[in-house]
Design an enzyme around this catalytic site. Structure first.
Site, PDB file in Angstrom:
ATOM      1  N   SER A   1       0.719  -1.275   0.150  1.00 57.57           N
ATOM      2  CA  SER A   1      -0.272   0.051   0.088  1.00 57.57           C
ATOM      3  C   SER A   1       0.609   1.283   0.085  1.00 57.57           C
ATOM      4  O   SER A   1       0.299   2.105  -0.371  1.00 57.57           O
ATOM      5  CB  SER A   1      -1.018   0.024   1.352  1.00 57.57           C
ATOM      6  OG  SER A   1      -0.307  -0.073   2.468  1.00 57.57           O
TER       7      SER A   1
ATOM      8  N   HIS B   1      -5.612  -3.688  -1.531  1.00 54.60           N
ATOM      9  CA  HIS B   1      -5.515  -2.515  -2.750  1.00 54.60           C
ATOM     10  C   HIS B   1      -5.196  -3.370  -4.043  1.00 54.60           C
ATOM     11  O   HIS B   1      -5.053  -2.383  -5.037  1.00 54.60           O
ATOM     12  CB  HIS B   1      -4.120  -2.039  -2.256  1.00 54.60           C
ATOM     13  CG  HIS B   1      -4.175  -0.875  -1.167  1.00 54.60           C
ATOM     14  ND1 HIS B   1      -4.599   0.242  -1.474  1.00 54.60           N
ATOM     15  CD2 HIS B   1      -3.801  -0.962   0.130  1.00 54.60           C
ATOM     16  CE1 HIS B   1      -4.469   1.042  -0.339  1.00 54.60           C
ATOM     17  NE2 HIS B   1      -3.863   0.312   0.794  1.00 54.60           N
TER      18      HIS B   1
ATOM     19  N   LYS C   1     -11.883   0.080   0.229  1.00 54.30           N
ATOM     20  CA  LYS C   1     -11.154   0.754  -0.711  1.00 54.30           C
ATOM     21  C   LYS C   1     -12.003   0.848  -2.079  1.00 54.30           C
ATOM     22  O   LYS C   1     -12.771   1.662  -2.099  1.00 54.30           O
ATOM     23  CB  LYS C   1      -9.955   0.229  -0.741  1.00 54.30           C
ATOM     24  CG  LYS C   1      -9.088   0.306   0.618  1.00 54.30           C
ATOM     25  CD  LYS C   1      -7.967  -0.197   0.800  1.00 54.30           C
ATOM     26  CE  LYS C   1      -7.153   0.468   2.192  1.00 54.30           C
ATOM     27  NZ  LYS C   1      -6.495  -0.756   2.932  1.00 54.30           N
TER      28      LYS C   1
HETATM   29  C1  LIG Z   1      -6.299  -0.969   4.220  1.00 59.99           C
HETATM   30  C2  LIG Z   1      -5.639  -2.226   4.500  1.00 59.99           C
HETATM   31  C3  LIG Z   1      -6.394  -3.105   5.574  1.00 59.99           C
HETATM   32  C4  LIG Z   1      -7.243  -2.512   6.374  1.00 59.99           C
HETATM   33  O1  LIG Z   1      -8.576  -2.510   5.732  1.00 59.99           O
HETATM   34  P1  LIG Z   1      -9.722  -1.849   6.625  1.00 59.99           P
HETATM   35  O2  LIG Z   1     -11.069  -2.576   5.836  1.00 59.99           O
HETATM   36  O3  LIG Z   1      -9.822  -0.452   6.495  1.00 59.99           O
HETATM   37  O4  LIG Z   1      -9.822  -2.267   8.005  1.00 59.99           O
HETATM   38  C5  LIG Z   1      -5.799  -4.309   5.526  1.00 59.99           C
HETATM   39  N1  LIG Z   1      -4.681  -4.848   4.781  1.00 59.99           N
HETATM   40  C6  LIG Z   1      -4.156  -3.927   3.888  1.00 59.99           C
HETATM   41  C7  LIG Z   1      -3.128  -4.649   3.156  1.00 59.99           C
HETATM   42  C8  LIG Z   1      -4.694  -2.964   3.705  1.00 59.99           C
HETATM   43  O5  LIG Z   1      -4.186  -1.737   2.793  1.00 59.99           O
END
Ligand SMILES: *Cc1c(COP(=O)(O)O)cnc(C)c1O
Length: 393
Positions: free
Chosen positions: A182, A210, A241
Site C-alpha cells: 500500500s 489494494h 477501498k
Molecule cells: C487498508 C488495509 C487493510 C485494512 O482494511 P480496513 O477494511 O480499512 O480495515 C488491511 N490490509 C491491507 C493490506 C490494507 O491496505
C-alpha cells in the site's frame, strides 16, 4: 497532581519535534474528487476510493432501500442469533467475483486479518511474512502466537531460504504477503511465491486490500492478475477501498472458510456490518461485474498522472499500480510539502515513520476513476509549484 500520565505528553512532544505527529484533518462533505476539508474546498488525492464508488448514486440508493427494509443494527453476532440472508448473498457474490470457492465477511479488512491468522496457526507453528506487510497482518500474526519469520521484501528466493531453515522445527507453516503493497504500490511476485510454498506444503495467504477493484481482469484482484485461482489458499480483502463501503472478507478454499466460520474470533465475538453496508457492497460487485469502465478509467488516470509527475522531475518510486508515492526523504519535508499543497487547494497527506521506514517519507497520491483530466492537471500544476518552491524539482 499525579505524574503517572506525564510520559504521554513527553512522547507527544517528541513526535511533534520529529515531524511525526499526525494532525488529522476534518472532512465535511461526501467523498469524491473534491472535498471540503477544514472548511476549504480541495482536490482529493488522499482517499482509497479508487473507483469513486463511496458516493455512487446506485450504491447510495441500494443502501437506502435495504436500510428501510432491515433497519439500522445487526442486533447480535451472526453465529449466535442467526445470519442475515444479505450477508450470505454478499459472500457468494464476492466468491464468484474473485473466482474462488467460498468467502466469509468481517467488520473490516483489519478484523479479517486478526480473525483469520490465529484460526490457521498457533504456538507450534511458523508464519513467513514479507518484511513490508501491512500492520493488520503483523497484528494478526502476533495474536496467533506463532513464530514470525520475516523474508526480504517481494523476494521468493529469500522465502525459500527461510522455509528451508525453519521447516523441521514447526507443525504447520503459513506464508503471508500483501498482494499490492500500500505504501509503494508494487506487487508481490505471487506466482514465484506460490511455486515455493506449494513445493514445501506451506499454506498461502495474500492480503488483496489494494488489489481488488484495481488489478486483475475488471478488478478481480491479485490472484486473478497472476491466474492463480484455486492455488492461493485464502485471500483477505476489504470493502472500504475500491468497493467504496466498509467491511472485510476472507475468500478462497471452501474447507478453510468453513473452518473460519467455526473458529474466527472476530466472526464469533463481534457483530457484523449493517444491512445497508452489505447492500451497498453487493451493488459495488454488480457495478464491477457489469463493466470494466471504472477500472479502465482508474488506470488511464494513474498512467497519465505518473508520467506527468516523472516529466516534472519527481521521484515516483517503484509503483506498478495507481498508488503513486512522491518520494521526499525526511518526514519534516514531506509534512511541509503537504501543508503547502493544502494552501494551494490540494489534499495529499505526508506519510512517515512508522507507516514507512525512516528516511523514506513521502506524499502518497491516490488518483481515482472519478478525477477528470482537468482535476489531474490542476493537481500537477500545484505539485510543480510547491516542488520548485521547496527545491525538490
Ligand atoms: C487498508 C488495509 C487493510 C485494512 O482494511 P480496513 O477494511 O480499512 O480495515 C488491511 N490490509 C491491507 C493490506 C490494507 O491496505
Amino acid at each position: 497532581m499525579s505524574k503517572r500520565l506525564d510520559w504521554i505528553q513527553e512522547e507527544i512532544n517528541l513526535l511533534k519535534e520529529s515531524g511525526l505527529y499526525n494532525r488529522i484533518r476534518t472532512i465535511s462533505s461526501a467523498q469524491g474528487p473534491w472535498l471540503v476539508v477544514d472548511g476549504r474546498r480541495v482536490l482529493n488525492f488522499c482517499s482509497n476510493n479508487y473507483l469513486g464508488l463511496a458516493n455512487h448514486p446506485e450504491m447510495v440508493q441500494r443502501a437506502k432501500t435495504y436500510l428501510e427494509q432491515y433497519g439500522v443494527g445487526p442486533a447480535a453476532v451472526r453465529s449466535i442469533a442467526g445470519t442475515l440472508d444479505l450477508h450470505l448473498e454478499l459472500e457468494k457474490r464476492v466468491a464468484a467475483f474473485k473466482g474462488v470457492e467460498a468467502a466469509i465477511t468481517f467488520q473490516s479488512g483489519y478484523c479479517a486479518n486478526l480473525a483469520t491468522i490465529p484460526a490457521l496457526v498457533g504456538k507450534e507453528d511458523v508464519i513467513f511474512s514479507d518484511e513490508l506487510n501491512h500492520a493488520s497482518i503483523i497484528d494478526g500474526s502476533r495474536l496467533s502466537g506463532a513464530t514470525i519469520v520475516r523474508f526480504a521484501h517481494a523476494d521468493a528466493l529469500d522465502l525459500a531460504r527461510v522455509i528451508e531453515e525453519n521447516k523441521p522445527k514447526y507443525r504447520r507453516m503459513l506464508c503471508i504477503t500483501d498482494g499490492v503493497f500500500s505504501m509503494d504500490g508494487d506487487l508481490a511476485p505471487l506466482d514465484k511465491i506460490y511455486e515455493v510454498t506449494s513445493a514445501n506444503d506451506v499454506m498461502l495467504m495474500v492480503d488483496d486490500a489494494h488489489g481488488e477493484g484495481v488489478v486483475g481482469r475488471g478488478g478481480r484482484g491479485i490472484v486473478d492478475h497472476y491466474h492463480l485461482h484455486g492455488k492461493v489458499d485464502i485471500e483477505i480483502g476489504t470493502f472500504s477501498k475500491a468497493f467504496g463501503v466498509v467491511g472485510g472478507v476472507a475468500a478462497g478454499n471452501a474447507l478453510l472458510v468453513e473452518w473460519l466460520r467455526q473458529r474466527a474470533r472476530a466472526f464469533l465475538f463481534s457483530s457484523a456490518v449493517t444491512a445497508a453496508d452489505v447492500a451497498a457492497t453487493i451493488a459495488a460487485v454488480d457495478l464491477l461485474e457489469r463493466s470494466t469502465e471504472l477500472v479502465d478509467r482508474l488506470w488511464e488516470n494513474a498512467r497519465y498522472f505518473k508520467a506527468e509527475m516523472k516529466g516534472l522531475g519527481f521521484d515516483t518510486g517503484l509503483s506498478q499500480t495507481p498508488i503513486t508515492p512522491i518520494m521526499l526523504g525526511e518526514a519534516p519535508l514531506a509534512q511541509q510539502f503537504s501543508r503547502e499543497l493544502f494552501e494551494e487547494g490540494v489534499f495529499a497527506m505526508a506519510i512517515g515513520f512508522p507507516t514507512v521506514p525512516r528516511g523514506k517519507a513521502r506524499i502518497r497520491v491516490m488518483v481515482s476513476a472519478a478525477h477528470t483530466r482537468d482535476d489531474l492537471d490542476q493537481g500537477l500544476e500545484k505539485f510543480a509549484k510547491v516542488g520548485k518552491k521547496l527545491g525538490v524539482v
